[in-house]
Design an enzyme around this catalytic site. Structure first.
Site, PDB file in Angstrom:
ATOM      1  N   TYR A   1      21.975  22.721  23.448  1.00 39.60           N
ATOM      2  CA  TYR A   1      20.808  23.367  24.459  1.00 39.60           C
ATOM      3  C   TYR A   1      19.565  22.487  24.123  1.00 39.60           C
ATOM      4  O   TYR A   1      18.836  22.151  25.406  1.00 39.60           O
ATOM      5  CB  TYR A   1      20.603  24.810  24.112  1.00 39.60           C
ATOM      6  CG  TYR A   1      21.778  25.469  24.753  1.00 39.60           C
ATOM      7  CD1 TYR A   1      22.262  25.668  25.978  1.00 39.60           C
ATOM      8  CD2 TYR A   1      22.407  26.534  23.901  1.00 39.60           C
ATOM      9  CE1 TYR A   1      23.346  26.161  26.170  1.00 39.60           C
ATOM     10  CE2 TYR A   1      23.632  27.264  24.262  1.00 39.60           C
ATOM     11  CZ  TYR A   1      23.857  27.115  25.459  1.00 39.60           C
ATOM     12  OH  TYR A   1      25.115  27.839  25.830  1.00 39.60           O
TER      13      TYR A   1
ATOM     14  N   LYS B   1      19.097  19.553  23.236  1.00 41.60           N
ATOM     15  CA  LYS B   1      19.279  17.923  23.963  1.00 41.60           C
ATOM     16  C   LYS B   1      19.139  18.234  25.411  1.00 41.60           C
ATOM     17  O   LYS B   1      18.984  17.242  26.157  1.00 41.60           O
ATOM     18  CB  LYS B   1      20.676  17.447  23.653  1.00 41.60           C
ATOM     19  CG  LYS B   1      20.914  17.006  22.147  1.00 41.60           C
ATOM     20  CD  LYS B   1      22.132  16.435  22.039  1.00 41.60           C
ATOM     21  CE  LYS B   1      22.066  15.797  20.514  1.00 41.60           C
ATOM     22  NZ  LYS B   1      23.357  15.332  20.348  1.00 41.60           N
TER      23      LYS B   1
END
Length: 62
Positions: free
Chosen positions: A31, A33
């Site tokens: 998440y 990233k």
């Protein structure tokens, strides 16, 4: 996740949020990233065990 982002975009929302278990390091990294960041947390019970979810948010430019 991508469907939720598409739906939020269509509806001109400024952000979306989700909850993820604090010990799910792979999901948290995924998440992050993808533009999410932690904005809070909340606890819940899984049977007798108290656990914590991080609340993560992704902002959109409108």
């Amino acid at each position: 996740m991508y469907k939720a982002i598409d739906m939020a975009s269509i509806r001109k929302k400024s952000y979306i949020w989700l909850g993820v278990w604090e010990k799910n390091d792979k999901a948290i990294l995924f998440y992050k990233k993808n533009g999410f960041y932690v904005i809070g947390q909340h606890s819940f019970f899984m049977g007798e065990e108290e656990q914590t979810d991080f609340i993560m948010r992704k902002d959109f430019k409108i």
